[in-house]
Design an enzyme around this catalytic site. Structure first.
Site, PDB file in Angstrom:
ATOM      1  N   CYS A  88     -28.122  20.505 -19.506  1.00  0.00           N
ATOM      2  CA  CYS A  88     -27.351  19.526 -20.269  1.00  0.00           C
ATOM      3  C   CYS A  88     -27.259  19.964 -21.741  1.00  0.00           C
ATOM      4  O   CYS A  88     -26.181  19.947 -22.332  1.00  0.00           O
ATOM      5  CB  CYS A  88     -28.006  18.161 -20.155  1.00  0.00           C
ATOM      6  SG  CYS A  88     -26.969  16.784 -20.677  1.00  0.00           S
ATOM      7  N   CYS A 126     -21.179  13.604 -16.727  1.00  0.00           N
ATOM      8  CA  CYS A 126     -22.382  13.318 -17.516  1.00  0.00           C
ATOM      9  C   CYS A 126     -21.973  12.656 -18.832  1.00  0.00           C
ATOM     10  O   CYS A 126     -21.096  13.159 -19.538  1.00  0.00           O
ATOM     11  CB  CYS A 126     -23.148  14.610 -17.794  1.00  0.00           C
ATOM     12  SG  CYS A 126     -24.456  14.414 -19.036  1.00  0.00           S
ATOM     13  N   GLY A 180     -40.236  29.126   6.567  1.00  0.00           N
ATOM     14  CA  GLY A 180     -40.240  27.720   6.964  1.00  0.00           C
ATOM     15  C   GLY A 180     -41.501  27.270   7.682  1.00  0.00           C
ATOM     16  O   GLY A 180     -41.690  26.077   7.914  1.00  0.00           O
ATOM     17  N   CYS A 237     -27.114  14.281 -16.854  1.00  0.00           N
ATOM     18  CA  CYS A 237     -27.685  15.386 -16.074  1.00  0.00           C
ATOM     19  C   CYS A 237     -29.183  15.163 -15.892  1.00  0.00           C
ATOM     20  O   CYS A 237     -29.882  14.796 -16.839  1.00  0.00           O
ATOM     21  CB  CYS A 237     -27.508  16.715 -16.807  1.00  0.00           C
ATOM     22  SG  CYS A 237     -25.806  17.207 -17.042  1.00  0.00           S
ATOM     23  N   CYS A 249     -23.093  15.415 -21.828  1.00  0.00           N
ATOM     24  CA  CYS A 249     -22.476  16.735 -22.011  1.00  0.00           C
ATOM     25  C   CYS A 249     -21.135  16.851 -21.298  1.00  0.00           C
ATOM     26  O   CYS A 249     -20.442  17.841 -21.433  1.00  0.00           O
ATOM     27  CB  CYS A 249     -23.420  17.836 -21.547  1.00  0.00           C
ATOM     28  SG  CYS A 249     -23.516  17.996 -19.747  1.00  0.00           S
TER      29      CYS A 249
END
Lengths: 290, 367
Positions: free
Chosen positions: A279, A250, A40, A273, A253
């Site tokens: 997808c 979605c 980080g 998606c 899909c």
């Protein structure tokens, strides 16, 4: 150098493997090792100019070009899409300057995945490296414009102004209104920007199996989240962190478990998606089972 | 077709590339040659190599031609090319008084040792369009066939600052043995050393630097950048490297540069006993590749306001000046807004819609 010698450089063969010279690539890798050692923490590095514009992925690209070698398979996505123009352009540069390196759109096949603003839906494995393109690496920039001061704040873990800003947001709006790029605490020590990924992706960095590397080329910083590291969104116990919620599946899909993006039509909207490879795969599975 | 359509990206890019590789011209129109850009568009070439941070006039001319005269884009091409070059050696330090001068002026004194040399400048011309240039160019003076371009043609001249020092009006130069900061290998980290900010400004974007220097001049913070040009000189400086075999510095080439020394910020002498002079002038400095006079002056003005260290106003704020004058970085990030942002935008939109449902008086989200 005469004009003819210069012209011969134009054939594209005049460049080193991975575009950058070897010493520059080594310098990037050394910065990355430090970044991994201090999860980080933003490590300053001598960011080089690339034939891609600043702000268009030069940080991620320097990481990818410094790491990539024979046997690697690279995937590049932008907003989750392999075929987004910028992803295509970055992939073409890698292809042109790193001959022999494999390129793929399949998340499972890739050893290095360079991404802008998304984590692929398909869970990543321990041998895969996710390289994020980062526009603004400093999460404290929203409360402090000066670099010298934000570095002091990180050094002393002085995150009080960040907490106050989040609290004020809560008081003013009834909730924290940070959408993408939600600030996180890494390894219990450094506040970090996860890059502008949606909140949906933030929990997927926590105790992840894979290595995440973050590159900010213009701002000249790299940072990292090593595997199995705590990544906690900054939130209050009585106002927990939430991710985006979707009421519909979605439209393409039918997935109910992926991050969706809104596409406006004439009078209505539909959602699909953002991860196009996921997808496609999900759609193929649906069709196969029919 | 959206620009992230699953199959569209590759095709769209290739189509765009085909378009950029075509330039529509008249049937009898000749192509601009790189050598024409080099010899006839010198100001553009020198701006590009200065902002690109790579002294390569032929490549700068090529970049200018390739980008159809977009100097920001041309500087970017050159800067990117620079990343592919390994660092083979470090040049030896060179002093401005070694310059073979083709032009030098001082605004501080009417006459200076060695004399003022106005040289090639547009400063005192009338800015009128010359319609003769619509057809042909009477300005072109042809070298005899077979003649090679001349090397440095200037002359060595004493520096005005040397006179100031010998008069005791300016502190003597104290040679530093510390290695200068290397901007091409290290990122800027604040507080920055003077060698770092001078390097950053030397390859800064001319327009951005003029803007900030001008803001100081108009009193918008900074120290007013109110120095006087002690000397502005244009000419060629030698590039010397230590010969790997004989171990002696040898001159391997020359480069055109503009150097500005600005006198200002009068201070009391630090050690009055060593000097009888009542005043000592401070100096700010500008040095850029090529003949880029306004950039060199702006650099000296910004050096002055950064040295003042009071941090009031944009031009005196090191982070403001140094983070925002690199043209490669600023143009890149501003133009990156053309990239798709639908994930971040969608995340903000979703939050805004959710909030609106919860409380209709709340609308708009942050992304």
């Amino acid at each position: 150098m005469d004009l003819r010698t210069l012209a011969s450089l134009g054939s594209g063969t005049g460049y080193n493997f991975g575009f950058l010279d070897e010493l520059s690539k080594k310098a990037v890798r050394r910065a990355l090792l430090k970044a991994i050692a201090i999860p980080g923490y933003q490590v300053p590095f001598g960011s080089r100019e690339l034939p891609i514009a600043r702000g268009w992925g030069t940080g991620g690209l320097q990481i990818t070009l410094s790491l990539v070698g024979q046997g690697d398979v690279v995937k590049v996505i932008d907003q989750g899409a392999d075929e987004s123009v910028n992803a295509v352009n970055l992939r073409r540069l890698i292809e042109r300057t790193s001959p022999g390196v494999g390129l793929t759109t399949f998340t499972r096949e890739a050893t290095i995945i360079q991404t802008r603003h998304r984590i692929p839906e398909t869970p990543l494995q321990a041998h895969q490296i996710l390289v994020f393109q980062v526009p603004l690496p400093e999460p404290l920039r929203v409360v402090e414009p000066r670099e010298e001061e934000t570095r002091r704040m990180h050094a002393e873990a002085d995150y009080s102004r960040m907490w106050v800003a989040l609290y004020e947001d809560l008081v003013r709006h009834g909730r924290i209104t940070r959408a993408a790029g939600y600030p996180v605490l890494v390894n219990g020590r450094h506040v970090m920007s996860p890059s502008p990924i949606p909140r949906w992706d933030v929990p997927r960095l926590h105790q992840a199996e894979f290595l995440s590397l973050f590159g900010a080329g213009r701002e000249k910083r790299v940072y990292a989240v090593p595997p199995w590291t705590d990544v906690e969104p900054l939130a209050f116990t009585d106002h927990p962190f939430t991710v985006e919620r979707f009421d519909e599946p979605c439209a393409r899909c039918g997935s109910r478990t992926s991050y969706l993006t809104v596409i406006p039509d004439e009078r209505s909207t539909r959602v699909v998606c953002s991860d196009t490879e996921y997808c496609d795969e999900h759609l193929a599975l649906q069709e196969a089972s029919r | 077709m959206g620009y992230t359509a699953v199959k569209g990206g590759q095709d769209a890019i290739l189509a765009a590339e085909r378009l950029i590789e075509r330039i529509l011209v008249a049937p009898d129109e000749a192509a601009i040659e790189v050598r024409q850009v080099l010899s006839q568009l010198g100001a553009a070439v020198e701006r590009v190599l200065s902002e690109g941070g790579l002294y390569a006039p032929v490549l700068a001319a090529l970049a200018f031609k390739q980008t159809e005269g977009d100097s920001s884009e041309a500087a970017f091409l050159l800067r990117a090319y620079r990343s592919t070059l390994p660092r083979l050696a470090n040049a030896e330090p060179v002093s401005g008084d070694e310059m073979l001068v083709v032009r030098r002026i001082s605004s501080s004194f009417k006459d200076i040792p060695g004399g003022q040399l106005l040289g090639r400048t547009r400063d005192y011309t009338q800015r009128l369009l010359d319609f003769r240039l619509l057809e042909g160019d009477p300005r072109l003076e042809r070298r005899p066939a077979g003649a090679v371009p001349p090397g440095p043609i200037g002359q060595r001249l004493p520096k005005v600052s040397a006179t100031m020092r010998s008069l005791g009006w300016m502190a003597p130069l104290t040679p530093k043995s510390t290695e200068p900061f290397d901007l091409t290998r290290e990122p800027l980290q604040f507080p920055v050393s003077r060698s770092a900010w001078l390097q950053a400004l030397a390859r800064g974007e001319s327009g951005a630097m003029v803007c900030l220097a001008y803001s100081a001049q108009r009193g918008f913070g900074g120290d007013g950048g109110h120095g006087t040009i002690g000397e502005l000189r244009v000419g060629d400086l030698p590039l010397r490297v230590v010969h790997p075999l004989i171990g002696e510095p040898v001159t391997v080439g020359w480069f055109r540069a503009t150097e500005v020394e600005m006198f200002g910020r009068t201070t009391a002498p630090t050690a009055p006993s060593s000097d009888q002079s009542p005043v000592q002038y401070g100096m700010s400095y500008g040095l850029v590749f090529g003949q880029n006079e306004r950039k060199a002056i702006a650099m000296a003005m910004l050096d002055s306001s950064l040295q003042s260290g009071d941090g009031t106003g944009p031009a005196a704020d090191p982070e403001m000046v140094l983070y925002h004058t690199d043209g490669i970085e600023s143009t890149g990030f501003v133009e990156h807004l053309k990239l798709p942002h639908f994930v971040t935008f969608g995340s903000g939109l979703q939050l805004a819609l959710e909030r609106k449902t919860a409380d209709p008086s709340l609308a708009g989200g942050r992304s």
